[in-house]
Scaffold this active site. Sequence first.
Site, short mmCIF file in Angstrom:
data_model
loop_
_atom_site.label_atom_id
_atom_site.label_comp_id
_atom_site.label_asym_id
_atom_site.label_seq_id
_atom_site.Cartn_x
_atom_site.Cartn_y
_atom_site.Cartn_z
CG ASP A 56 -1.57 -29.15 31.78
OD1 ASP A 56 -0.41 -29.31 32.17
OD2 ASP A 56 -2.51 -29.91 32.09
CD GLU A 266 3.90 -34.63 30.46
OE1 GLU A 266 3.07 -35.56 30.35
OE2 GLU A 266 4.13 -34.05 31.54
#
Length: 371
Positions: A56, A266
């Site tokens: 991420d 997301e």
Amino acid sequence: MMKKRFYFPALTAFPVSIFLLIGCQQRSSQSADGDGDPRFEGAISQPLVSHSYTADPSAHVFEGKIYVYPSHDIDAGTPENDNGDHFDMRDYHVFSMDSVGGEVTDHGVALKLEDIPWAGRQLWAPDAAHKNGKYYFYFPAKDKQDIFRIGVATSDKPTGPFAAEPEPIQGSFSMDPTVFTDTDSTSYLYFGGIWGGQLQRWASGEYDPQGSSTDLENDSLPALTPKVARLTDDMLQFAEAVRDVLILDENGQPLLTGDHDRRFFEGSWMHKYKDNYYLSYSTGDTHQLVYAIGDNPYGPFTYQGVIMTPVIGWTTHHSIVEHGGKWWLFYHDTQLSGGKTHLRNIKVTELQYDNDGRIRTINPYRNADPI
């Protein structure tokens, strides 16, 4: 894999090359293609960090240098499920490089779970910002009631350590915060994610612990959207009520819940290119990074296409930043762990635009050129 882990909190910066020599984190070395795993042959880039698992990546340029704020994956032994409980991270590190291709430095632990008064578990994907002479670190965590909230921590340095505020941001929920500061110095926080990110449980405006575990469970309804709120001048709270970030199809209609190839799942990110605002995000269970374009930070945004086709590993999460006269896509896959979806590694590749501002689709494995 090295079982023992060492930290050097007294050091301001510690080159990754030295970590590799002493083998002091989760992995001391890796082959170029996932320990010979043929699935990773032809990968267009290699892991930026190989002494620990990272995911991420939120990349920013502060004072001319690239700083990357990733999640820190660990093998916590938590059983895997669709809520993502196996992503049981406990701290954050900050990495930096003078330029893409240069030496990557691990600056050690920037923030850990036990130093966040309100947090219970699961430090998921973070982001950072610089304003007012300070650095702000935004992170999601489940509170003591197991509800995701978004917190903020501050530091005088981009590398931390960061000191967390005693409470999460008022009115915050779900996960994957990302901060965008426009050319007029106004800052916005985007956030949200379905399934394990719990966004669907806020569909009524209040948290429903018995709500859906996936989405709205009606494919014909407009899909759940990312959320956005302008931040206060001190960057610590929302300055307004949270808004929906509407994503439209080519006919100006909202993307539907059943449109898994395009709807938001997301990992939203915002960047600006030639006066247009680019909202990019993950489609989750269809494993693509996609984008939509609007003319202001609130949207609406019109869907445009795919930035990157699926990586090996269930999740996909990214950031986009300009540096050295080029645009870069930071992302992750699972090359170091041989495909274990909760043990990922961050990577970077060049991102290119057509003359009309459309992003050229990137295939992360077959060749180094956009397809």
